[in-house]
Design a protein around this motif. Structure first.
Motif, PDB file in Angstrom:
ATOM      1  N   SER A 254      70.653  71.452  39.518  1.00  0.00           N
ATOM      2  CA  SER A 254      70.202  70.277  38.906  1.00  0.00           C
ATOM      3  C   SER A 254      69.372  70.445  37.030  1.00  0.00           C
ATOM      4  CB  SER A 254      69.408  69.703  39.653  1.00  0.00           C
ATOM      5  OG  SER A 254      69.299  67.924  38.990  1.00  0.00           O
ATOM      6  N   PHE A 255      69.094  71.238  37.190  1.00  0.00           N
ATOM      7  CA  PHE A 255      68.133  72.187  35.413  1.00  0.00           C
ATOM      8  C   PHE A 255      69.671  72.282  35.034  1.00  0.00           C
ATOM      9  CE2 PHE A 255      66.338  75.678  32.763  1.00  0.00           C
ATOM     10  CZ  PHE A 255      65.227  74.630  32.150  1.00  0.00           C
ATOM     11  N   ALA A 256      70.556  73.331  34.911  1.00  0.00           N
ATOM     12  CA  ALA A 256      71.489  73.495  34.559  1.00  0.00           C
ATOM     13  C   ALA A 256      72.425  72.638  33.754  1.00  0.00           C
ATOM     14  CB  ALA A 256      72.205  74.317  35.312  1.00  0.00           C
ATOM     15  N   LYS A 257      72.626  71.609  34.755  1.00  0.00           N
ATOM     16  CA  LYS A 257      73.108  70.213  34.387  1.00  0.00           C
ATOM     17  C   LYS A 257      72.013  69.840  33.285  1.00  0.00           C
ATOM     18  CE  LYS A 257      75.779  66.653  36.779  1.00  0.00           C
ATOM     19  NZ  LYS A 257      77.171  67.167  36.947  1.00  0.00           N
ATOM     20  N   PHE A 258      71.351  69.275  33.645  1.00  0.00           N
ATOM     21  CA  PHE A 258      70.842  68.437  32.310  1.00  0.00           C
ATOM     22  C   PHE A 258      70.485  69.737  31.434  1.00  0.00           C
ATOM     23  CE2 PHE A 258      69.384  66.120  36.530  1.00  0.00           C
ATOM     24  CZ  PHE A 258      69.933  64.971  35.638  1.00  0.00           C
ATOM     25  N   ALA A 259      69.861  71.060  31.492  1.00  0.00           N
ATOM     26  CA  ALA A 259      69.836  71.572  30.268  1.00  0.00           C
ATOM     27  C   ALA A 259      71.314  71.588  29.748  1.00  0.00           C
ATOM     28  CB  ALA A 259      69.628  72.949  30.694  1.00  0.00           C
ATOM     29  N   GLY A 260      72.147  71.357  30.164  1.00  0.00           N
ATOM     30  CA  GLY A 260      73.301  71.168  29.214  1.00  0.00           C
ATOM     31  C   GLY A 260      73.467  69.882  28.425  1.00  0.00           C
ATOM     32  N   ILE A 261      73.588  68.755  28.668  1.00  0.00           N
ATOM     33  CA  ILE A 261      73.005  68.236  28.190  1.00  0.00           C
ATOM     34  C   ILE A 261      71.794  67.934  27.433  1.00  0.00           C
ATOM     35  CG2 ILE A 261      72.422  65.918  28.217  1.00  0.00           C
ATOM     36  CD1 ILE A 261      73.553  65.390  30.602  1.00  0.00           C
ATOM     37  N   PHE A 262      70.628  68.492  27.547  1.00  0.00           N
ATOM     38  CA  PHE A 262      69.174  68.144  26.555  1.00  0.00           C
ATOM     39  C   PHE A 262      69.296  69.250  25.930  1.00  0.00           C
ATOM     40  CE2 PHE A 262      68.256  64.783  29.552  1.00  0.00           C
ATOM     41  CZ  PHE A 262      67.780  64.028  28.761  1.00  0.00           C
ATOM     42  N   ALA A 263      69.266  70.366  26.182  1.00  0.00           N
ATOM     43  CA  ALA A 263      68.906  71.859  25.727  1.00  0.00           C
ATOM     44  C   ALA A 263      70.222  72.086  24.547  1.00  0.00           C
ATOM     45  CB  ALA A 263      68.480  72.749  26.156  1.00  0.00           C
ATOM     46  N   LEU A 264      71.387  72.426  24.448  1.00  0.00           N
ATOM     47  CA  LEU A 264      72.289  72.595  24.452  1.00  0.00           C
ATOM     48  C   LEU A 264      72.385  71.668  22.982  1.00  0.00           C
ATOM     49  CD1 LEU A 264      74.015  75.161  24.726  1.00  0.00           C
ATOM     50  CD2 LEU A 264      75.785  73.798  26.057  1.00  0.00           C
ATOM     51  N   THR A 265      72.474  70.406  23.093  1.00  0.00           N
ATOM     52  CA  THR A 265      72.642  69.854  21.794  1.00  0.00           C
ATOM     53  C   THR A 265      71.289  69.882  21.030  1.00  0.00           C
ATOM     54  OG1 THR A 265      73.173  68.039  23.194  1.00  0.00           O
ATOM     55  CG2 THR A 265      72.509  67.222  21.118  1.00  0.00           C
ATOM     56  N   GLN A 266      70.156  70.619  22.103  1.00  0.00           N
ATOM     57  CA  GLN A 266      68.977  70.892  20.950  1.00  0.00           C
ATOM     58  C   GLN A 266      68.921  71.994  19.071  1.00  0.00           C
ATOM     59  OE1 GLN A 266      67.435  67.993  20.778  1.00  0.00           O
ATOM     60  NE2 GLN A 266      65.775  68.536  19.593  1.00  0.00           N
ATOM     61  N   VAL A 267      69.798  72.444  19.972  1.00  0.00           N
ATOM     62  CA  VAL A 267      69.872  74.184  19.244  1.00  0.00           C
ATOM     63  C   VAL A 267      69.531  73.691  18.213  1.00  0.00           C
ATOM     64  CG1 VAL A 267      70.958  76.824  18.837  1.00  0.00           C
ATOM     65  CG2 VAL A 267      70.688  75.352  21.393  1.00  0.00           C
ATOM     66  N   PRO A 268      71.078  73.171  17.322  1.00  0.00           N
ATOM     67  CA  PRO A 268      71.309  73.245  16.633  1.00  0.00           C
ATOM     68  C   PRO A 268      70.111  72.330  15.352  1.00  0.00           C
ATOM     69  CG  PRO A 268      72.829  71.739  17.172  1.00  0.00           C
ATOM     70  CD  PRO A 268      72.558  72.799  17.702  1.00  0.00           C
ATOM     71  N   LEU A 269      69.782  71.726  16.301  1.00  0.00           N
ATOM     72  CA  LEU A 269      68.370  70.289  15.160  1.00  0.00           C
ATOM     73  C   LEU A 269      66.947  71.823  15.406  1.00  0.00           C
ATOM     74  CD1 LEU A 269      69.421  67.072  17.590  1.00  0.00           C
ATOM     75  CD2 LEU A 269      70.054  68.538  15.056  1.00  0.00           C
ATOM     76  N   ALA A 270      66.690  72.307  16.498  1.00  0.00           N
ATOM     77  CA  ALA A 270      65.749  73.080  16.375  1.00  0.00           C
ATOM     78  C   ALA A 270      65.492  73.981  15.268  1.00  0.00           C
ATOM     79  CB  ALA A 270      65.756  74.285  17.705  1.00  0.00           C
ATOM     80  N   ILE A 271      66.604  74.378  14.693  1.00  0.00           N
ATOM     81  CA  ILE A 271      66.660  75.046  13.489  1.00  0.00           C
ATOM     82  C   ILE A 271      66.865  74.412  12.583  1.00  0.00           C
ATOM     83  CG2 ILE A 271      68.717  76.573  11.974  1.00  0.00           C
ATOM     84  CD1 ILE A 271      70.262  77.685  14.659  1.00  0.00           C
ATOM     85  N   SER A 272      66.958  73.612  12.248  1.00  0.00           N
ATOM     86  CA  SER A 272      66.985  72.261  11.386  1.00  0.00           C
ATOM     87  C   SER A 272      64.954  71.771  11.470  1.00  0.00           C
ATOM     88  CB  SER A 272      67.778  70.840  11.607  1.00  0.00           C
ATOM     89  OG  SER A 272      68.953  71.400  11.027  1.00  0.00           O
ATOM     90  N   GLU A 273      65.101  72.080  12.252  1.00  0.00           N
ATOM     91  CA  GLU A 273      63.259  71.309  12.371  1.00  0.00           C
ATOM     92  C   GLU A 273      62.533  72.469  11.761  1.00  0.00           C
ATOM     93  OE1 GLU A 273      62.002  69.381  15.914  1.00  0.00           O
ATOM     94  OE2 GLU A 273      59.887  69.774  14.774  1.00  0.00           O
ATOM     95  N   GLY A 274      62.626  73.541  11.893  1.00  0.00           N
ATOM     96  CA  GLY A 274      62.554  74.827  12.122  1.00  0.00           C
ATOM     97  C   GLY A 274      61.845  75.433  10.458  1.00  0.00           C
ATOM     98  N   LEU A 275      63.607  74.615  10.194  1.00  0.00           N
ATOM     99  CA  LEU A 275      63.536  75.514   8.483  1.00  0.00           C
ATOM    100  C   LEU A 275      62.500  74.217   7.417  1.00  0.00           C
ATOM    101  CD1 LEU A 275      67.716  75.782   8.230  1.00  0.00           C
ATOM    102  CD2 LEU A 275      65.669  77.438   8.098  1.00  0.00           C
TER     103      LEU A 275
END
Lengths: 250, 103
Positions: free
Chosen positions: A202-223
Motif C-alpha cells: 500500500s505504501f508503494a502505491k501511495f508513494a508512487g502517487i505522492f512522492a514521485l510527483t514531488q521529486v522535481p518540486l523538491a528540487i525547485s523548493e531547494g533552489l
C-alpha cells in the motif's frame, strides 16, 4: 562555485527522471478531509498537539530574546504560505505544491516551523477545502513536524564547520519537501493496508502517487530556498547569525 | 550583492522555470489536474467500502473561486516577503552609509 555543481546535477537528474517515468494521472497533495478513519485521525492529532504547544513556547522564547527577528519570522511563514499555494506541474502528469518549511526550520528551528506550517494547513483546510480538519493532525505531522525536523537535521549535518552552506540549505529544503510526502504516503498506507502485501504494498502505491510527483518540486523548493537564503545573507546577515548562534547555544 | 551571487540567482530561477515547463512540454494528454482524485481512487481500490466520514465545512463553489483563493494566498505571502526584503535592504544600505559617514 556552487552553481557549477547545481546546474549539471539538476539537468542530469531531470533527464534521468523524465526517462524512467511514464506519465500517469495522479494528484499529489495533502490527505483529503474525512479520508482517514476516525482512529487514525485522532492518533495523528494527539501526536501533533505537543509539537504545536512546544512550538508556541519556542516562538515566545525567540521573540522575547530577539524581538527584532519578528519580521524575519513573518518572512519564513510567508515563504511557506506562498510555496504551498503554487501548484506546479510535475513529470507524473499531475500537479502538486512544495511546502516551504525548510527555510524556517533552518533559521528558527523545527518547532517554530511546526506552528507556522500548521497555520498554513489550517488556512487551506478552512478556505480551500484542501487537506482537512479531521486530517489536519496527520498533515501537520508530515508537513509541519517531520519535514522541518528533517530540514534541521540535514542542515546541521551538512553545514558542519560553516562550509558548504548553500548546499546544506538546498539539501535541507529539498529533503524536507520529499520526506513530507513520504510520510503522507505512510500515513495513508497504515490506514489502508493492501489485502495482499499489507502496509508495504500500500505504501508503494501511495508513494508512487505522492512522492514521485514531488521529486522535481523538491528540487525547485531547494533552489528557491537557496535564493532567499542568499538574499537574506546579503541584506540581513546580523539577525541570521544571531538566530543561528542562539540555536547552537541551546 | 556580489556578481557571482547574481549569476547564481539567475541560474536558479532558470532551473526552477525549466522544472515547471519541461513536464508541460514533454507530457501530453494530461490536464495536470489539481484535485486529489488519484489518491481517492487508490483508497477506493484498497478499501472499497470506505466512506469519508467528514466533509469540508466550506468548499469553494467552483474552479474560479478556488483559484481566487489560491492567488490570494500567494499574493499575501509575496506581499509580506516583498515588504520584509525592502525593509532589510533599506536598513542595510542605510547602515552602510552611516558607517561611511562616521569614517
Amino acid at each position: 562555485m556552487k552553481r557549477k555543481v547545481f546546474v549539471p546535477m539538476g539537468i542530469a537528474a531531470m533527464v534521468l527522471y523524465l526517462s524512467v517515468n511514464t506519465p500517469q494521472t495522479a494528484h499529489a497533495m495533502h490527505i483529503m478531509e474525512g479520508f482517514l478513519p476516525v482512529g487514525w485521525a485522532v492518533f495523528w492529532w494527539v501526536l501533533f498537539l505537543p509539537f504545536f504547544l512546544l512550538g508556541l513556547r519556542e516562538i515566545q522564547r525567540t521573540t522575547r530574546a530577539n524581538p527584532e527577528t519578528k519580521l524575519l519570522l513573518g518572512l519564513v511563514g510567508a515563504f511557506a504560505f506562498v510555496l504551498s499555494a503554487l501548484k506546479l506541474p510535475s513529470v507524473t502528469g499531475s500537479s502538486s505544491h512544495p511546502t516551504g518549511t525548510g527555510l524556517g526550520a533552518v533559521l528558527f528551528g523545527p518547532l517554530t516551523m511546526g506552528v507556522l506550517g500548521s497555520l498554513v494547513l489550517l488556512f487551506q483546510a478552512l478556505l480551500l477545502a484542501h487537506g482537512g480538519l479531521t486530517t489536519l493532525g496527520a498533515n501537520a505531522i508530515s508537513m509541519a513536524v517531520v519535514g522541518p525536523f528533517v530540514a534541521y537535521g540535514v542542515y546541521r549535518l551538512l553545514s558542519r564547520g560553516g562550509k558548504r552552506q548553500k548546499l546544506a540549505v538546498f539539501a535541507a529544503a529539498a529533503l524536507a519537501d520529499l520526506s513530507t510526502y513520504l510520510v503522507t504516503s505512510l500515513q495513508l498506507a497504515l490506514a489502508f493496508p493492501a489485502e495482499s502485501g499489507g502496509v508495504l504494498a500500500s505504501f508503494a502505491k501511495f508513494a508512487g502517487i505522492f512522492a514521485l510527483t514531488q521529486v522535481p518540486l523538491a528540487i525547485s523548493e531547494g533552489l528557491l530556498t537557496v535564493l532567499v537564503w542568499n538574499w537574506l545573507h546579503a541584506y540581513n546577515r546580523t539577525e541570521m547569525e544571531q538566530l543561528m548562534a542562539a540555536k547552537r547555544g541551546v | 550583492m556580489g556578481k557571482s551571487n547574481r549569476y547564481l540567482t539567475i541560474a536558479i530561477l532558470l532551473v526552477v522555470i525549466l522544472l515547471a515547463v519541461l513536464p508541460l512540454a514533454f507530457i501530453h494528454g494530461s490536464e495536470f489536474g489539481g484535485s486529489d482524485d488519484a489518491a481517492e481512487e487508490a483508497v477506493g481500490q484498497l478499501a472499497p467500502d470506505y466512506e469519508p466520514w467528514f466533509q469540508p465545512i466550506f468548499e469553494p463553489p467552483g474552479a474560479e473561486t478556488e483559484s481566487l483563493l489560491f492567488a490570494l494566498q500567494a499574493a499575501i505571502g509575496a506581499g509580506v516577503i516583498g515588504y520584509a526584503f525592502g525593509f532589510f535592504r533599506g536598513r542595510s544600505t542605510k547602515k552602510g552609509r552611516t558607517n561611511e559617514d562616521s569614517v
